[in-house]
Design a protein around this motif. Structure first.
Motif, short mmCIF file in Angstrom:
data_model
loop_
_atom_site.label_atom_id
_atom_site.label_comp_id
_atom_site.label_asym_id
_atom_site.label_seq_id
_atom_site.Cartn_x
_atom_site.Cartn_y
_atom_site.Cartn_z
N GLN A 24 30.76 39.93 46.55
CA GLN A 24 31.69 41.07 46.64
C GLN A 24 32.60 41.19 45.44
O GLN A 24 32.90 42.33 44.98
N LEU A 25 32.51 39.79 44.61
CA LEU A 25 33.46 40.32 43.18
C LEU A 25 32.59 41.04 42.43
O LEU A 25 32.97 41.90 41.57
N LEU A 26 31.13 40.91 42.34
CA LEU A 26 30.33 41.69 41.57
C LEU A 26 30.30 43.18 41.84
O LEU A 26 30.46 44.10 41.06
N GLN A 27 30.18 43.30 43.40
CA GLN A 27 30.19 44.74 43.87
C GLN A 27 31.40 45.51 43.55
O GLN A 27 31.32 46.89 43.39
N LEU A 28 32.49 44.80 43.66
CA LEU A 28 33.57 45.65 43.48
C LEU A 28 34.33 45.73 41.95
O LEU A 28 35.12 46.13 41.66
N GLY A 29 33.69 45.14 41.09
CA GLY A 29 33.77 44.89 39.65
C GLY A 29 34.93 44.14 39.54
O GLY A 29 35.63 44.42 38.43
N LEU A 30 35.25 43.07 40.33
CA LEU A 30 36.46 42.09 40.06
C LEU A 30 36.12 41.01 39.20
O LEU A 30 37.14 40.31 38.76
N ALA A 31 34.70 40.85 38.84
CA ALA A 31 34.42 39.74 38.01
C ALA A 31 33.00 40.08 37.27
O ALA A 31 32.33 40.96 37.93
N THR A 32 33.01 39.35 36.10
CA THR A 32 31.79 39.80 35.54
C THR A 32 30.48 38.48 35.71
O THR A 32 30.98 37.61 36.46
N SER A 33 29.36 38.65 35.56
CA SER A 33 28.40 37.70 36.13
C SER A 33 28.47 36.53 35.31
O SER A 33 28.41 35.26 35.78
N GLU A 34 29.13 36.70 34.04
CA GLU A 34 29.29 35.24 33.17
C GLU A 34 30.37 34.73 33.76
O GLU A 34 30.44 33.05 33.90
N GLU A 35 31.51 35.25 34.39
CA GLU A 35 32.44 34.69 34.95
C GLU A 35 32.24 33.86 36.31
O GLU A 35 32.92 33.08 37.00
N LEU A 36 30.97 34.39 36.94
CA LEU A 36 30.57 33.68 38.14
C LEU A 36 29.48 32.63 37.58
O LEU A 36 28.93 32.14 38.52
N GLY A 37 29.27 32.30 36.52
CA GLY A 37 28.44 31.27 36.05
C GLY A 37 27.00 31.50 35.48
O GLY A 37 26.48 30.67 35.05
N ALA A 38 26.67 32.79 35.26
CA ALA A 38 25.51 33.41 34.63
C ALA A 38 25.63 33.05 33.17
O ALA A 38 26.75 33.25 32.68
N TRP B 52 34.99 31.45 30.69
CA TRP B 52 35.03 30.47 31.44
C TRP B 52 34.72 30.77 32.86
O TRP B 52 35.43 31.64 33.33
N PRO B 53 34.03 30.18 33.50
CA PRO B 53 33.55 30.43 34.85
C PRO B 53 34.63 30.25 35.88
O PRO B 53 35.35 29.25 35.64
N LEU B 54 34.76 31.15 36.87
CA LEU B 54 35.87 31.19 37.88
C LEU B 54 35.79 29.91 38.51
O LEU B 54 34.70 29.70 39.18
N THR B 55 36.70 29.30 38.85
CA THR B 55 36.66 28.12 39.95
C THR B 55 36.68 28.87 41.20
O THR B 55 37.07 30.09 41.58
N ILE B 56 36.33 28.28 42.49
CA ILE B 56 36.30 28.85 43.66
C ILE B 56 37.72 29.25 44.11
O ILE B 56 37.78 30.27 44.67
N GLY B 57 38.84 28.46 43.78
CA GLY B 57 40.31 29.16 44.17
C GLY B 57 40.42 30.17 43.31
O GLY B 57 41.14 31.30 43.88
N GLU B 58 40.13 30.37 42.12
CA GLU B 58 40.40 31.85 41.39
C GLU B 58 39.60 32.94 41.95
O GLU B 58 40.33 33.87 42.03
N LYS B 59 38.53 32.65 42.43
CA LYS B 59 37.62 33.52 43.36
C LYS B 59 38.39 34.18 44.31
O LYS B 59 38.31 35.40 44.58
N VAL B 60 38.76 33.20 45.23
CA VAL B 60 39.63 33.75 46.32
C VAL B 60 40.76 34.45 46.11
O VAL B 60 41.15 35.25 46.64
N LEU B 61 41.74 33.93 44.98
CA LEU B 61 42.87 34.73 44.55
C LEU B 61 42.47 36.19 43.98
O LEU B 61 43.26 36.96 44.45
N ARG B 62 41.33 36.31 43.34
CA ARG B 62 41.10 37.51 43.01
C ARG B 62 40.51 38.55 44.22
O ARG B 62 40.85 39.63 44.22
N MET B 63 39.91 37.94 45.06
CA MET B 63 39.86 38.74 46.38
C MET B 63 41.07 39.16 47.17
O MET B 63 41.28 40.10 47.57
N PHE B 64 41.91 38.10 47.05
CA PHE B 64 43.30 38.34 47.77
C PHE B 64 43.94 39.42 47.23
O PHE B 64 44.59 40.42 47.72
#
Length: 824
Positions: free
Chosen positions: A658-672, A696-708
């Protein structure tokens, strides 16, 4: 007592109370007491506002209301802003009740943490509890309540919790008399006028400026802290200027300062032996206990949130017994429990990070100053502020240098003066310093004005709409806030923002429906609406707005179908300036919000729906992330790297795509891994010419916050602090001492302990809002199991504090309707 006293008049009560006083009241006390007893609600007199400096004996005034309730068989509430202060007031009022001839259990306590004799006629409560009860008239009857005391009423100005005091004053029944006790405020007369105008509550104003124990202020620029502390500790009981509270503006500085004092002689052998005997019966073998014990035996205590509650109680008891010379503490103690001290010492006047230090706030400083001087022991209180150590060295050098005449002809003195000049100390580059002038400024500065702070709590709105769909009473409430006209206008717009956010999220139905904004800015996301002259906002808001401007020129809008086409409404933002909804009818989902007290309700429900797809580690990590942890602690409790704890199901199956599709995070932020080298070197010289900034890769909490934030771009009062405390504690078999010792976190164990207790309460709340795609076995059982393990771990650390925190029936029954301040 005579028969006439079986049904005493207010004049009788006043005479009885004055006769009970051990000492003659001084002017501000006498004036306030007469105002309290002379007032009659039937004549429009509904209480008193007492504004006087800290240390002017306001407790004696408050106890008049307590005596009146006990003597007449009525009920009363005594509210405070802090749990620690309620504990102290419970003990004080029980002692007074016994002294007056009433049983000790006629005074009880209810806080967000615990309950003691909750059916007592006199109840000491944190401010939120009183508001909760006023909001539940079916469950709590106020017909027999004679008065409410609001101690430390300047908390009305608190940005996070001040609205609690404001709403309480507006909801109190007319027959309940109020006694507001505050430090001096700048607009006391304006405040009483506003209260009469906005809430028809008429209070008599009593202002005092003199303390019973006057203060003496001293600027110390010729002694460093250890030498100064030893000097004021010397002599007999009359000569020495201790016990003293030494205020530091960080927990780390408290420990550093206490260590500096440990090697100095600040108590005599007799008191030291008494301390040793006292501590012999107390187990201080774990965590920070051994370090604190060694400091205590030298006559110095440490008191702040990082110290375990059971160790703080030891410090408080020893200080009250006058066995400690110093209690090194943070500024929160000044607004909380009362440790009677002869002196207050400030090693610094600055607070904040090293590169962003600023002068202590005026209100905080004046409250700190007021802690000096004990009416029962002292005829004067002492406030000392120490110059920076560099300035002390410079002053001592200047004294020596100036002692040699500039025009001396003595060769020896000329040589000595020349050598001294070469050795002149200097201030350090990048260091921030404070001055005597700033110290004097804090003493004489005018007190702050009281004004309405903060928005109405989201959870409170959800609760109110669950009881009554009519919006107008809430709009009227907003219109009566203590704000300038422009502030009222913004508060009304903010109410509209909140209403539309609830509506777009499906929690209420609004009538009439919101109007679509005039300008198209692309389809909004769930929870989104627009305002005049505003962009999208939220995460990446400015960038997205610019992209839309570049890619999609605005089109003319047809006003004819502006409010008629549901698709059109869902595809645009909404006006907030002129919108006036009449009803906010709750949907079935609104009740989910009311269950959440430890977390922003919108974020909490959103998280619950996400966690249905999470694995156990993700569940712990996300829930921990919403419990605010000070940054100074969080940096030592970071989430494990992706190599140590790979992404789980929630991340890989739902959030990352979802984050990638919506452009809310880069692949590097997701750990690539980046395909480019981190460094580009000059081939000829091997020098680093360019370095990509590390992602720095996003933590699971930060991913949820971005989606929220994507779903709710107008909800800004949420945050995430990624930590791995409960998760790592589990890795240590829930052995708290083993965990803090291995991680060298003993000095912050009080923060970690409190975090675990808050996690237990959050788990209990989250269990009440199961996602649709879950069952009891998949949702509640794992949460309950984790809560049980945490509870057992906390009981082993501090059984008293654990039981007090978890046993409060008012919390367990979910009656607390306001998000409690989490920074005390």
């Amino acid at each position: 007592m005579t028969a006439s006293n079986d049904n005493p008049t207010r004049d009788d009560l006043a005479a009885e109370y004055f006769d009970l006083l051990a000492f003659d009241p001084y002017p501000v006390q006498e004036e306030a007491l007469l105002a309290h007893f002379a007032g009659d609600p039937d004549r429009g007199d509904q209480g008193v506002l007492v504004c006087a400096p800290t240390g002017t004996g306001k407790t004696l005034i408050a106890e008049a209301a307590v005596y009146e309730a006990l003597r007449t068989g009525k009920q009363m509430y005594y509210t405070t802003p802090l749990i620690a202060l309620t504990d102290q007031k419970l003990d004080e009022l029980r002692q007074s009740a016994v002294r007056w001839g009433f049983p000790a259990d006629s005074v009880g306590l209810v806080t967000g943490n615990r309950s003691v004799n909750a059916d007592a006629p006199v109840l000491v409560v944190v401010a939120e509890i009183l508001l909760n009860r006023l909001l539940n008239p079916d469950a709590f009857d106020f017909s027999n309540v004679t008065s409410v005391v609001m101690d430390e009423f300047h908390s009305f100005n608190d940005r996070e919790r001040g609205v609690v005091w404001e709403l309480t004053l507006g909801l109190l029944p007319a027959h309940v008399r109020t006694m507001l006790l505050s430090a001096t405020v700048g607009n006391a007369l304006e405040f009483t006028s506003w209260l009469a105008r906005a809430h028809n509550r008429k209070l008599q104003l009593v202002v005092g400026t003199e303390r019973k124990v006057p203060l003496s202020y001293s600027w110390i620029d010729d002694e460093i802290l250890p030498d100064f502390a030893e000097r004021i500790s010397a002599g007999d009981e009359q000569m020495r200027q201790t016990p003293a509270l030494m205020f530091c503006f960080s927990r780390a500085q408290c420990w550093t300062t206490a260590e500096l004092l440990k090697g100095k002689s600040v108590i005599d052998k007799e008191r030291q032996k008494t301390i040793v005997d006292y501590l012999a019966d107390i187990d201080m073998s774990e965590g920070a206990g051994p370090k604190l014990k060694a400091i205590l035996m030298r006559g110095v205590g440490v008191h702040h949130a990082g110290v375990l509650p059971r160790y703080r109680r030891v410090v408080e008891d020893l200080f009250c017994k006058k066995l400690l010379a110093f209690c090194v503490c943070t500024e929160t103690l000044a607004a909380g429990i009362n440790l009677p001290a002869r002196s207050v010492v400030l090693p610094s006047l600055l607070k904040g990070p090293r590169d962003k230090k600023k002068l202590c706030e005026i209100a905080s400083a004046q409250q700190i100053f007021g802690r000096a001087g004990r009416p029962q022991f002292d005829d004067q209180g002492y406030v000392f502020a120490l110059a920076h150590e560099d300035d002390v060295k410079l002053n001592k050098w200047r004294e020596k240098y100036d002692s040699i005449p500039e025009d001396t002809k003595d060769p020896g003195l000329m040589k000595a003066r020349k050598q001294l000049k070469k050795k002149m100390p200097k201030r350090r580059s990048g260091e921030t310093y404070w001055t005597q002038g700033q110290f004097e400024q804090l003493q004489t500065a005018e007190s702050a004005n009281l004004e309405s702070r903060g928005r109405l709590p989201w959870r409170l709105l959800a609760y109110l709409f669950g009881r009554d769909a009519n919006v107008q009473p809430i709009r009227d409430m907003v219109g009566r806030r203590l704000l300038p006209p422009k502030g009222i206008e913004e508060a009304q717009r903010d109410l509209n923002r909140m209403l539309i956010t609830f509506w777009t999220a499906g929690y209420i139905e609004l009538e009439p429906k919101p109007r679509a904004a005039a300008a198209k800015k692309g389809p909004p996301k769930k929870g989104e609406f627009s305002e005049k002259k505003e962009g999208t906002g939220g995460l990446f808001g400015d960038i997205l707005d610019q992209m839309k401007t570049d890619e999609e020129p605005e089109k003319e809008e047809s006003e004819a179908d502006e409010n008629s086409d549901p698709d059109l409404i869902q595809s645009r933002g909404y006006e907030v300036d002129d919108y006036r909804p009449e009803n906010a009818t709750p949907t079935e989902s609104l009740s989910r919000l009311v269950h959440l007290r430890s977390i922003h309700p919108l974020l909490g429900v959103y998280i619950a729906d996400q966690l249905a797809a999470a694995d156990p580690n993700e569940r712990i990590a996300v829930l921990e992330s919403v419990l605010q942890v000070p940054g100074s602690v969080a940096r030592y409790c970071r989430m494990p790297s992706l190599d140590d704890m790979p992404a789980g199901d929630l991340a890989t199956m739902r959030l990352d795509p979802q984050l990638l599709q919506l452009g809310l995070a880069t692949s590097e932020e997701l750990g690539a891994k980046s395909g480019e080298e981190d460094e580009v070197k000059d081939r000829g010289f091997g020098r680093v010419m360019f370095e990509e900034p590390r992602v720095w890769p996003l933590t699971i909490g930060e991913k949820v916050l971005r989606m929220f934030q994507h779903e709710f771009p107008r909800v800004h009062d949420v945050s995430i602090t990624p930590v791995w405390i409960v998760g790592e504690l589990a890795e240590f078999g829930f052995d708290f001492n083993k965990y803090v010792t291995a991680r060298k976190l003993q000095k912050e164990e009080g923060i970690l302990f409190r975090h675990c207790l808050r996690m237990i309460m959050l788990l209990d709340e989250m269990a009440n809002i199961p996602p649709l795609e879950s069952t009891v076995e998949t949702w509640e059982d794992p949460l309950d199991e984790l809560a049980d393990k945490l509870t057992a771990a906390c009981r082993k650390v501090d059984p008293q504090s654990t039981e007090e925190t978890l046993a409060d029936p008012e919390v367990q029954d979910g009656e607390e309707l306001i998000e409690k301040g989490r920074r005390n």
